[in-house]
Design a protein around this motif. Structure first.
Motif, short mmCIF file in Angstrom:
data_model
loop_
_atom_site.label_atom_id
_atom_site.label_comp_id
_atom_site.label_asym_id
_atom_site.label_seq_id
_atom_site.Cartn_x
_atom_site.Cartn_y
_atom_site.Cartn_z
N MET A 21 15.49 33.67 -46.77
CA MET A 21 15.69 34.64 -47.84
C MET A 21 16.12 35.99 -47.26
O MET A 21 17.00 36.66 -47.79
CB MET A 21 14.39 34.83 -48.64
CG MET A 21 14.02 33.67 -49.50
SD MET A 21 15.34 33.24 -50.65
CE MET A 21 15.91 31.72 -49.98
N MET A 22 15.48 36.36 -46.16
CA MET A 22 15.83 37.64 -45.53
C MET A 22 17.28 37.61 -45.07
O MET A 22 18.03 38.55 -45.30
CB MET A 22 14.94 37.86 -44.30
CG MET A 22 13.65 38.58 -44.56
SD MET A 22 13.88 40.22 -45.20
CE MET A 22 13.82 41.17 -43.70
N LEU A 23 17.67 36.52 -44.45
CA LEU A 23 19.03 36.45 -43.95
C LEU A 23 20.02 36.57 -45.10
O LEU A 23 21.10 37.13 -44.96
CB LEU A 23 19.25 35.13 -43.20
CG LEU A 23 18.57 35.06 -41.84
CD1 LEU A 23 18.78 33.71 -41.20
CD2 LEU A 23 19.11 36.15 -40.93
N ASP A 24 19.62 36.03 -46.27
CA ASP A 24 20.52 36.13 -47.42
C ASP A 24 20.70 37.57 -47.87
O ASP A 24 21.77 37.95 -48.32
CB ASP A 24 19.99 35.28 -48.59
CG ASP A 24 20.34 33.82 -48.39
OD1 ASP A 24 21.06 33.52 -47.42
OD2 ASP A 24 19.89 33.00 -49.19
N VAL A 25 19.63 38.37 -47.83
CA VAL A 25 19.77 39.76 -48.30
C VAL A 25 20.29 40.70 -47.23
O VAL A 25 20.77 41.77 -47.54
CB VAL A 25 18.48 40.39 -48.86
CG1 VAL A 25 18.35 40.13 -50.31
CG2 VAL A 25 17.28 39.94 -48.12
N LEU A 26 20.15 40.28 -45.97
CA LEU A 26 20.52 41.23 -44.91
C LEU A 26 21.95 41.72 -45.06
O LEU A 26 22.24 42.87 -44.76
CB LEU A 26 20.35 40.58 -43.53
CG LEU A 26 18.92 40.48 -43.05
CD1 LEU A 26 18.86 40.08 -41.61
CD2 LEU A 26 18.22 41.80 -43.25
#
Lengths: 716, 300, 327
Positions: free
Chosen positions: C216-221
């Motif tokens: 999920m973090m990688l998606d928002v980064l």
């Protein structure tokens, strides 16, 4: 990283003072030979997105950088503010007040970002963090550079900034979340963040591309105000030659990662020396041209940046390319006036022969279709819409859904389309034009009113009849990315309507190939998947699919608004040609009035679910009578610096009112420039009575407006 | 089904196209290292599970009365169990069954989930509410408990019933995801275009909606393989899983865990194989997600 | 707002009731309480069995509808009947629910928090050493069945105790019986007993959450708003924590609801293996003892837990994401 030469170092020393020795103000931001590449990995070749770009801006100056998608304009600006991903390789030099920025670590760079150099991004929808209030986000920008400021003071400053960028009632609205703001409002917030610390340079990356024209006009005003306020230099990046024309001092055109022409606005627009720039200018449909002449499409597509041909990158698409063009990339050289430079080996020839776009680009004449000679009244009606209305419930909350009102998306719409005619339906987003289309295309019984396609009323069809009517009405959508099923081959895509309507197998095959040819695509390409085509080609596939069943009426939902201008021109020309050849009727929905002027015979302007003015193109564009039509026309920037500077823009106030709660009486009155100057007595009519759509101008038989005080001078 | 009929009709002219599509997909997958490694391990395990018993000198039911609870020897590669049965042979047979259970359960789960989710998301309204309500109900039912009660009754019907039961209790989360995807896919313009050219609803679901979330479905099916294997292990541990004479890795682990300290070979070989199997499947699933799912644009 | 809460709670109640009913009906038709009495030593007489069965509303001779009606009538007034050993089910619930809840809550909080924190950090340091180590660890843990985790932990505990020569870690029961060591001693004893089961439960949760949060973090980064935050002058790290993590938490909340069912199943195994007398262990026992009423009661408890978790995540979701709040 950067190789600062001796002279540059000397310059750097001088720039410590506010002014150089020769009295010329030193540039605030100076970019030299910038090169950005993204290394490839795992089977992907590396990409060099920017190849040697140089520019500089001084205090108070506005520089325009123009280019189509993939030209490297955004990457070069992201490099300037240090926001490229880590794996990007940046070479060259970027200096802010003479200080080299390349190679600074994140912490040092962060102190510059938002303080000395700030940026406004394209998409205000995703540009603000959804979980914080806008006030917090503006205040954060203030506090991050002034940690000693108290929280309360930062908020006070945030409110000031929000007021400055024109957010009404900022004190209260700063507590709103981004999703509660409209696109234009969000873009204002982004600008407020950008100017929060009085930056010296503001880079604006397509700040108005996602916005409606009337909002675009507002935002451009805000940017001008912001510049006055801060005295900052502005770098304006855009694909829209109109936006730049009236706003900037100098312009730079980018193509395939390089600058191909730079100079003052007048030089670039009136004394164009690079065929690409000519093509760009010629492919824009003009609002200020009466005469219908075909647009200038630039054939082909931009080169892929992974394997660039050795010569001039534009040569494969250039109509006047000669063999020497392939020998090597032409340098950016002085042509004509000071600072006017172009990268074309034939620039001298162009200058001495004073060629214009029409000389350089071969233009094919468009056949006139025979139907258009027949008077309108004598032609058959293809589509008739009477009192169409579509209301849908307004739901709030994703978790606790509840109905909070009714959206009057379409509220009593009447128009008709005759054989061989194009009706342009225009309006800002949210005005109900898409809902209208969906109502017509669904062929279900509308909530109110009637829709009649080729004499058959859509509410009264049996399933079988409805299925048959679908042959005659087909649709082309806006987004060529999502209108074709990515999992299907082109053959299957175009064959789908044929299969659905029971064509024989061998006929399908020949028909598909025929259609590919009709829209100007190579028949052998049918085995490929949509992803392998460019945007313009995909839109052609979409058109081929729509034409498969030989429809009478084609509904076009913003068919060119997602395409680059040079590609857009080709598709518009194709649509015009098809209409003439096949005798089609179009319902052409668009927000771009210049495109509509170019392609349509009649126009209907929508506002909040209603038509406010309708009539033939000539009358409406020459003499708009409804204040909204006037404002819309006035808000469109012309790609003509002279005219643009002389024009007075009508800038409408505020946003589109909530369609769930439209104003009483005339729906436009809350933003109406005319209402604002009416006497109190006259205003009551606007407040109390809804104006009818009536003929108001004598002599213009086919023009009707819904305004109590429509402009009728000259006829009375 | 109309889908297959459609395929048949076009095979003559479109044979090249179809193979082109799948080969490009395969190429993409093989470019992802995790997928290749995972697949290699899985293929190795499959080969081992089916070829291993043939190499073993001992039969499945055969007892070696000279060696009870013998540690691994040249004769008994994985040692012997309490009754003198060859642990290697039993483990291989258990591995076979575990792989089969995992694959079948994942297949059934994904099919149920795809259909329920797609229909609910496409039609919305009443269909949606009814289907989602059923989904919620299944989510609330403790799957472990239902399986534990029901399977012993149905055990005579064979292990496939167990697989079906597993599938019936595992589809809900995927169905909800499929529904969400369908709702967004439904608004895509190519679906609208199909609707406006008169393509029927069922066919839109089969031709446009499901193929366009095939990446999600494939990834999820992979993850369901490992979930099914793990769930089976847990059930077997309490004696509610696959019943003798069938053995699975789970039932072997259950038996071995009670004497893990005293006779570690009865526990660690089957456990090790199970972990390797699940690890490999997860590796493939994770790699597939990266390769197929455009939403996780994470890695470059 | 209140109306929605009421409606939602109502639909929860219906679901809980239906789930318990289904469990009751399945159990009542497939379990055979008679077998339980018949294998008792010494075997009771047929009449005695019959009497006992009737008394406990378990007699398969009674029509199912009638038994069900009796059960529903009891449940309607809050009485879940008697266990097969003729004890009050309600009392058993009261005794055991707390044990399970303690385990589940502690395991969830520890596992989810650690997982989210480590997953987020791994995403920020993508491909760094920390990322690689957590990825490998998470992958490995996800591949190990809860049962094996629990057994392995026990093996390790034995080893640690042997090495240290003390009983540092306990792996049987929730507390030592007949311990009289004052408040601190009792607390220490509890903690000694709780460490391993809680760890067993939170390890798999940790693995799942760290993977999910990382993705999920990688998606928002790469999102625009993170870029905006950096353009304002935030450093990369500050933008990650303040803007990216905060937003990436939202989908994790939904994920929590989805994993809760698995968590409850895992709690069952953990209780059983570590000898805690919670609801999970009870259900395994009651199936073996053909205890229909207990099975229905445990189903009820688990359904309530699932619904509570779902409600909690809804509330958290609304709290974290202003977009879903009704204004």
């Amino acid at each position: 990283m950067s190789a600062t030469s001796g002279t540059a170092a000397a310059e750097q020393e001088q720039t410590g003072a506010a002014r150089g020795p020769d009295g010329v103000e030193p540039p605030v931001l100076e970019v030299r030979d910038l090169e950005v590449s993204f290394p490839g990995g795992r089977g992907n070749a590396g990409v060099t997105a920017v190849r040697g770009v140089s520019y500089e801006v001084r205090r108070g100056e506005i520089l325009g950088i123009v280019g189509e998608s993939g030209s490297g304009k955004s990457v070069s600006s992201l490099a300037a503010i240090g926001l490229l991903p880590d794996y990007a390789q940046v070479k060259g030099s970027i200096r802010l007040h003479g200080e080299e920025l390349l190679g600074l670590d994140d912490r040092t760079m962060a102190r510059k970002r938002g303080h000395a150099i700030s940026m406004v991004f394209q998409d205000p929808l995703s540009g603000l963090t959804p979980v914080y209030t806008v006030g917090d986000q503006v205040a954060e920008a203030v506090r991050v550079h002034n940690p000693q400021i108290s929280r309360a003071a930062a908020h006070k400053r945030a409110v000031e900034l929000l007021t400055l960028v024109g957010i009404p009632d900022a004190e209260r609205r700063q507590r709103s979340f981004p999703h509660e703001f409209s696109g234009g409002m969000r873009q204002r917030v982004m600008i407020a963040i950008a100017i929060a610390n009085d930056p010296d340079v503001i880079i604006c990356d397509e700040p108005t591309t996602a916005l409606d024209v009337t909002i675009q006009a507002q935002i451009l005003e805000v940017l001008k105000a912001a510049q006055r306020e801060t005295g900052a230099a502005i770098v304006m990046i855009t694909h829209d030659l109109g936006v730049v024309a009236g706003l900037v001092d100098r312009v730079q055109v980018m193509y395939a990662g390089r600058l191909v022409e730079t100079g003052t606005v007048d030089d670039v627009y009136y004394r164009t020396r690079m065929p690409y720039t000519m093509g760009l200018l010629g492919s824009v449909p003009r609002l200020d041209q009466d005469e219908k002449s075909p647009l200038i499409p630039i054939k082909g597509n931009p080169p892929s940046l992974t394997d660039m041909p050795p010569g001039c990158p534009f040569a494969p698409r250039c109509p006047i390319a000669v063999e020497a063009c392939d020998a090597g990339e032409p340098p950016l050289e002085q042509v004509g006036g000071e600072g006017h430079r172009a990268a074309c080996i034939r620039a001298g020839e162009i200058e001495s022969n004073s060629w214009t776009a029409h000389d350089v680009y071969p233009v094919s004449e468009i056949a006139h279709d025979p139907v258009s000679q027949v008077p309108r009244e004598d032609r058959g009606t293809v589509l008739r819409v009477e009192g169409l209305a579509k209301h849908h419930p307004l739901m709030r909350g994703a978790l606790f859904k509840r109905r909070v009102g009714t959206v009057y998306a379409v509220d009593g719409l009447s128009f008709d389309i005759r054989e061989g005619e194009t009706l342009g339906l225009v309006g800002e987003s949210g005005c109900g034009k898409s809902s209208t289309l969906m109502e017509i295309l669904s062929l279900d019984k509308p909530q109110q009113g009637t829709v009649e396609v080729l004499g058959k009323e859509s509410g009264r069809l049996s399933n079988r009849e409805r299925f048959d009517v679908r042959r005659d009405v087909q649709v082309v959508f806006q987004d060529p990315m999502s209108s074709l099923d990515p999992r299907m081959r082109v053959f299957e895509i175009i064959a789908e309507p044929l299969r659905t309507h029971g064509y024989a197998k061998d006929r399908i095959r020949s028909r598909v190939l025929e259609l590919m040819e009709l829209v100007g695509l190579d028949g052998s390409a049918v085995t490929r998947s949509p992803a392998e085509f460019s945007g313009g080609q995909r839109q052609r596939i979409g058109i081929a699919r729509a034409l498969a069943l030989e429809p009478k009426l084609l509904v076009l939902d913003e068919p060119v608004s997602a395409l680059d201008v040079s590609i857009q021109a080709g598709v518009i020309n194709l649509l015009e040609e098809l209409k003439a050849r096949l005798g089609l009727s179009y319902l052409f929905v668009a927000h771009d009035l210049s495109v509509v002027r170019h392609i349509a015979d009649r126009v209907a302007v929508m506002y909040l679910g209603k038509i406010v003015e309708i009539g033939d193109v000539q009358s409406i564009y020459r003499r708009p009578t409804h204040p909204y039509t006037k404002a819309l026309l006035s808000a469109i920037p012309l790609p003509d610096p002279e005219k643009e500077r002389r024009r007075e823009h009508i800038v409408l106030q505020g946003d589109l009112p909530n369609p769930a709660d439209p104003p009483s009486g005339c729906r436009f009155r809350t933003r109406c420039q005319k209402f604002a100057v009416l006497s109190e007595d006259d205003r009551s009519a606007c407040r109390e009575r809804e104006p009818e759509l009536r003929h108001r101008v004598e002599g213009a038989a086919d023009q009707a407006a819904a305004c109590h005080y429509a402009d009728t001078e000259g006829s009375r | 089904m109309s889908l297959s009929a459609e395929r048949e009709a076009t095979t003559s002219e479109a044979a090249a196209e179809i193979s082109g599509r799948w080969s490009s997909l395969a190429k993409e997958l093989l470019a992802t290292r995790r997928v290749v490694i995972g697949l290699a391990i899985i293929l190795g395990l499959i080969a081992m599970a089916w070829i291993g018993p043939m190499l073993s000198p001992w039969g499945f039911d055969e007892r070696d009365f000279t060696a009870f609870r013998s540690p691994p020897t040249a004769d008994h590669w994985f040692g012997t169990g309490n009754t003198g049965r060859d642990v290697f042979h039993m483990t291989m047979v258990g591995l076979q069954k575990s792989i089969l259970i995992g694959l079948c359960a994942a297949l059934f789960t994904t099919v149920i989930a795809a259909l329920v989710g797609a229909f609910a998301g496409y039609y919305l309204g009443f269909t949606d509410r009814a289907l989602m309500w059923v989904t919620d109900l299944f989510l609330v039912l403790p799957q472990f408990l239902i399986l534990a009660i029901l399977y012993p009754v149905l055990r005579d019907q064979g292990w496939l019933v167990f697989v079906l039961l597993l599938a019936c209790l595992m589809w809900m989360v995927t169905a909800k995801m499929v529904r969400g995807m369908t709702i967004s896919l439904k608004e895509r313009e190519y679906v609208l275009a199909a609707r406006y050219m008169g393509v029927s609803h069922g066919r839109i679901i089969l031709r446009h909606i499901l193929p366009n979330m095939s990446s999600l479905l494939i990834v999820d099916a992979t993850i369901n393989v490992s979930s099914a294997i793990i769930l089976e292990t847990a059930l077997s541990y309490f004696g509610f899983g696959i019943q003798p004479p069938d053995v699975t890795l789970g039932s072997l682990i259950a038996e071995g865990s009670r004497q893990a300290l005293a006779f570690p070979w009865t526990f660690w070989f089957c456990t090790g194989l199970l972990i390797v199997l699940v690890l490999a499947v997860n590796l493939v699933g994770d790699g597939l997600r990266d390769a197929l799912d455009p939403h996780s644009k994470s890695r470059t | 707002m209140a109306k929605f809460l009421v409606r939602r709670l109502l639909s929860y109640l219906v679901l809980i009731f239906l789930a318990s009913s289904i469990a009751y009906l399945i159990a009542a038709t497939t379990l055979s309480p008679r077998a339980y009495f018949e294998q008792q030593q010494p075997p009771p007489s047929d009449q005695a069995i019959e009497r006992q069965l009737d008394k406990l509303n378990l007699n398969p001779e009674t029509p199912l509808a009638e038994r069900y009606a009796t059960w529903v009538a009891g449940v309607a007034v809050g009485d879940f009947g008697q266990t097969i050993t003729d004890q009050s089910v309600n009392e058993a619930i009261a005794r055991k629910a707390g044990v399970s809840l303690r385990l589940i809550v502690a395991g969830t909080v520890i596992g989810a928090t650690l997982g989210v924190a480590m997953g987020a950090y791994a995403a920020v340091r993508q491909y760094g050493r920390f990322d690689r180590v957590t990825t490998v660890a998470a992958f490995f843990l996800l591949a190990v069945p809860a049962v094996v985790v629990a057994v392995t932990l026990q093996v390790i505990a034995v080893w640690i105790n042997d090495v240290s020569g003390m009983r540092l870690l306990e792996y049987g029961g929730e507390y030592s019986a007949n311990l009289d060591a004052g408040f601190w001693g009792t607390l220490l004893d509890r903690v000694q007993h709780a460490i391993l089961p809680t760890m067993a439960l939170s390890l798999s949760l940790f693995a799942a959450f760290s993977r999910y949060q990382r993705n999920m973090m990688l998606d928002v980064l790469g999102s625009d708003f993170v870029r905006t935050a950096m353009a304002k002058g935030l450093t990369r790290r500050a933008a990650m924590i303040k803007h990216a993590l905060r937003t990436a938490l939202i989908p994790t909340i939904t994920y929590f609801t989805f994993t809760f069912g698995i968590l409850i199943a895992n709690a069952t195994f953990t209780e059983k293996i570590f000898g805690w007398h919670g609801m999970g262990a009870w259900v395994v026992d009651s199936i073996s003892t053909q205890d229909v009423n207990a099975v229905a009661a445990v189903t009820f408890f688990m359904a309530v837990c699932v619904m509570a978790a779902s409600f909690l995540s809804d509330v958290l979701y609304a709290w974290l994401d202003p977009r879903v709040r009704v204004s």
